[in-house]
Design an enzyme around this catalytic site. Structure first.
Site, PDB file in Angstrom:
ATOM      1  N   SER A   1       0.816  -1.225   0.000  1.00  0.00           N
ATOM      2  CA  SER A   1       0.000   0.000   0.000  1.00  0.00           C
ATOM      3  C   SER A   1       0.842   1.264   0.000  1.00  0.00           C
ATOM      4  CB  SER A   1      -0.938   0.005   1.220  1.00  0.00           C
ATOM      5  OG  SER A   1      -0.201  -0.129   2.420  1.00  0.00           O
TER       6      SER A   1
ATOM      7  N   ASN B   1      -1.724  -2.193  13.447  1.00  0.00           N
ATOM      8  CA  ASN B   1      -3.188  -2.033  13.516  1.00  0.00           C
ATOM      9  C   ASN B   1      -3.599  -0.774  14.271  1.00  0.00           C
ATOM     10  OD1 ASN B   1      -2.975  -4.473  12.290  1.00  0.00           O
ATOM     11  ND2 ASN B   1      -3.947  -5.680  13.907  1.00  0.00           N
TER      12      ASN B   1
ATOM     13  N   THR C   1     -40.607  26.819  -9.427  1.00  0.00           N
ATOM     14  CA  THR C   1     -40.826  25.473  -8.893  1.00  0.00           C
ATOM     15  C   THR C   1     -41.200  24.626 -10.099  1.00  0.00           C
ATOM     16  OG1 THR C   1     -43.185  25.826  -8.510  1.00  0.00           O
ATOM     17  CG2 THR C   1     -41.725  26.315  -6.675  1.00  0.00           C
TER      18      THR C   1
ATOM     19  N   SER D   1     -15.558  23.878 -27.785  1.00  0.00           N
ATOM     20  CA  SER D   1     -15.788  22.618 -28.481  1.00  0.00           C
ATOM     21  C   SER D   1     -14.703  22.447 -29.532  1.00  0.00           C
ATOM     22  CB  SER D   1     -17.162  22.657 -29.149  1.00  0.00           C
ATOM     23  OG  SER D   1     -17.198  21.763 -30.244  1.00  0.00           O
TER      24      SER D   1
ATOM     25  N   LYS E   1     -19.096  27.491 -29.584  1.00  0.00           N
ATOM     26  CA  LYS E   1     -19.548  26.967 -28.294  1.00  0.00           C
ATOM     27  C   LYS E   1     -18.675  27.348 -27.113  1.00  0.00           C
ATOM     28  CE  LYS E   1     -22.041  23.600 -27.494  1.00  0.00           C
ATOM     29  NZ  LYS E   1     -22.241  22.242 -27.028  1.00  0.00           N
TER      30      LYS E   1
ATOM     31  N   ASN F   1     -18.697  25.875 -23.267  1.00  0.00           N
ATOM     32  CA  ASN F   1     -19.359  24.853 -22.456  1.00  0.00           C
ATOM     33  C   ASN F   1     -19.077  25.037 -20.969  1.00  0.00           C
ATOM     34  OD1 ASN F   1     -20.270  23.635 -24.830  1.00  0.00           O
ATOM     35  ND2 ASN F   1     -18.390  22.415 -25.014  1.00  0.00           N
TER      36      ASN F   1
ATOM     37  N   GLU G   1     -20.296  20.962 -15.016  1.00  0.00           N
ATOM     38  CA  GLU G   1     -20.608  19.566 -15.360  1.00  0.00           C
ATOM     39  C   GLU G   1     -19.690  18.622 -14.592  1.00  0.00           C
ATOM     40  OE1 GLU G   1     -20.651  19.280 -19.707  1.00  0.00           O
ATOM     41  OE2 GLU G   1     -21.535  21.273 -19.720  1.00  0.00           O
TER      42      GLU G   1
ATOM     43  N   TYR H   1      -8.985  -5.903  13.471  1.00  0.00           N
ATOM     44  CA  TYR H   1      -8.371  -5.545  12.192  1.00  0.00           C
ATOM     45  C   TYR H   1      -8.378  -6.718  11.221  1.00  0.00           C
ATOM     46  CZ  TYR H   1      -5.280  -3.933   8.572  1.00  0.00           C
ATOM     47  OH  TYR H   1      -4.784  -3.571   7.357  1.00  0.00           O
TER      48      TYR H   1
ATOM     49  N   GLN I   1      -7.509  -2.104   4.631  1.00  0.00           N
ATOM     50  CA  GLN I   1      -6.546  -1.327   3.832  1.00  0.00           C
ATOM     51  C   GLN I   1      -7.260  -0.648   2.653  1.00  0.00           C
ATOM     52  OE1 GLN I   1      -2.333  -2.501   3.410  1.00  0.00           O
ATOM     53  NE2 GLN I   1      -2.844  -3.004   1.299  1.00  0.00           N
TER      54      GLN I   1
ATOM     55  N   LYS J   1      -8.325   3.401   2.258  1.00  0.00           N
ATOM     56  CA  LYS J   1      -7.489   4.570   1.971  1.00  0.00           C
ATOM     57  C   LYS J   1      -7.750   5.215   0.632  1.00  0.00           C
ATOM     58  CE  LYS J   1      -4.182   2.890   5.100  1.00  0.00           C
ATOM     59  NZ  LYS J   1      -5.152   1.779   5.318  1.00  0.00           N
TER      60      LYS J   1
END
Ligand code: ARG
Length: 463
Positions: free
Chosen positions: A29, A116, A161, A283, A289, A291, A296, A323, A328, A331
């Site tokens: 890790s 641990n 609404t 674009s 365009k 965007n 988004e 543990y 692991q 993370k």
């Protein structure tokens, strides 16, 4: 893929066979948990001090270990730490390097401690610091909204609404509603901190610390609010990871909804806002365009962050007590959530600070039929029950529609034909500003209530 190293592993004592190379990589890790190096070093420094307090280390040994750990930390700071193939995670990497620097004495540091309780401590320490950064970003976003709302209070717009024009409001009222979502996020984030700030160190592998290390001392050294009360719980509890990701999922849901509003309002069909170039892209095919990619992406990231939460919950739910290595897997989703939540807040702050508002277009979108409720209210003030006035006002709308004109263009005679309670002053109803100012009960869009909202938010920010 690199071959599994042949040198003895930290836990190699009982093993005779070699680790499968893929298993070695699968288990490792360090590639992602190295970002907790500072928390790991700080935790170990505090632990060596605690060991000295109970006589496991002499004062001199403590000093050597602390100096060694600081040197290891500096290597990470300077970007010169040399990871070795055998470094399974940040904990083994730091201990291996410490022992290289100060010799076998380094091997005393882990007395009574396990990875641990160490990893649970590191993650909490790390997250406590990140939460402070996220809190700062969230406050900055709220502040930007409050500042705009204060300056742009004269802009009127339709409130919607069902995405249908409903009643006139102030632009400030709309964006302050965003700030209240984020203020609730801020309060919730602050409430999480005491539950993150619980020290597991001193829980051992699962069954506690036989050297009776002073855990209150450790908590104080490391800035924890409290100490975990049960060692099984201490090493097995990742509720703080889940809870933070729940928090982030809800906060991102708010960012997503705000984004959706602004995307819609930035279309040519609405034309209420224009995103600054800094937060838009073009674009590759259509030269005209612009965007709203920033918005988004914010909307999209909300899905990803909820995915981190739900993925981790699937892992977390099946784990036996204490543990297990499944943990692991906490993370990567947590780190990804922290990174993307922080970045999203900063982007949202930039978007909202720079978005151009078209008050004229908003004004043009206000139509007299949006004052039909005000017309009904007018008759209520003359004593007619609202259910009747609602009906009368509806007939006025229908009449205007049939004449292809607006409500304010109907004559007094037309109105008198609908109810004898209509008098000359009916035409005073057809004023958007006056309509907004009437709604000055707490929570309304009238100027006094804009002031009040800003004061409330400012107080939450200053807490
Ligand atoms: N890298 C591990 C993790 O992140 C540290 C704890 C390992 N403990 C163990 N007994 N294998 O969860």
């Amino acid at each position: 893929m690199t071959d599994a190293p042949t040198k003895q592993k930290l836990w190699g004592g009982r093993f005779t066979g070699k680790t499968d190379p893929l298993m070695h990589e699968f288990n490792q890790s360090l590639k992602y948990d190295k970002r907790m190096y500072d928390a790991d070093i700080r935790g170990s420094i505090a632990y060596s001090k605690a060991l000295a307090l109970i006589g496991i280390l002499t004062k001199d040994e403590e000093a050597q270990i602390v100096n060694g750990l600081e040197a290891v930390g500096k290597e990470w700071d300077d970007g010169v730490f040399q990871a070795q193939p055998d470094d399974e995670d940040i904990h083994t990497a730091n201990e291996r390097r410490l022992t290289e620097l100060i010799g076998p004495l380094g091997g005393k540091l882990h007395t009574g401690r396990s990875r641990n309780d160490q990893v649970a401590t590191d993650m909490r320490l790390w997250l406590m610091k990140e939460v402070r950064e996220i809190e700062a970003a969230l406050k900055a976003l709220i502040q930007v909204i409050v500042n705009r709302a204060d300056k742009e209070r004269d802009i009127l717009m339709p409130g919607y609404t069902h995405l249908q024009r409903a009643q006139p409001v102030r632009w400030s009222h709309l964006i302050l509603s965003y700030a209240f979502y984020f203020a609730a996020d801020l309060q919730r984030l602050r409430e999480l901190v005491p539950r993150i700030s619980v020290l597991p160190l001193g829980s051992g592998a699962l069954a506690g610390n036989a050297f009776v290390v002073d855990r209150e001392f450790l908590a104080k050294e490391l800035g924890f609010d409290s100490v975990s009360e049960n060692s099984f719980h201490g090493v097995g509890d990742r509720d703080f990871v889940a809870e933070f990701m729940m928090w982030a999922s809800l906060m991102m849901t708010h960012l997503s909804r705000v984004s959706e509003d602004l995307i819609v309002y930035s279309t040519a069909e609405f034309g209420f806002v224009t995103l600054s170039d800094a937060y838009s892209t073009g674009s590759s095919m259509m030269p005209q365009k612009k965007n709203p990619d920033s918005l988004e992406l914010l909307r999209g990231k909300s899905g990803r962050i909820f995915g981190n939460l739900s993925g981790f919950m699937m892992t977390y739910k099946g784990i036996p007590s204490t543990y297990n290595k499944d943990l692991q897997e906490d993370k990567e989703p947590l780190f990804d959530t922290v990174d993307n939540a922080w970045a999203s807040l900063r982007i949202a702050e930039g978007v909202i600070a720079t978005v151009e508002v078209h008050g004229d277009k908003m004004r043009e979108a206000l139509t007299m039929d949006m004052l039909a409720t005000d017309l009904a209210d007018y008759l209520v003030r003359k004593g007619i029950p609202f259910r009747e006035t609602h009906h009368i006002s509806g007939r006025a709308v229908a009449l205007a529609e049939s004449r292809k004109c607006h409500l304010h263009e109907l004559s007094l005679e037309d109105y008198k034909g609908l109810s004898d309670q209509f008098t000359e002053d009916v035409h005073g109803v057809f004023d958007f500003e006056a309509s907004v100012e009437k709604r000055r009960a707490i929570g309304g869009p009238a100027l006094v209530m804009i002031d009040r909202q800003i004061e409330t938010l400012q107080a939450i920010l200053n807490q």
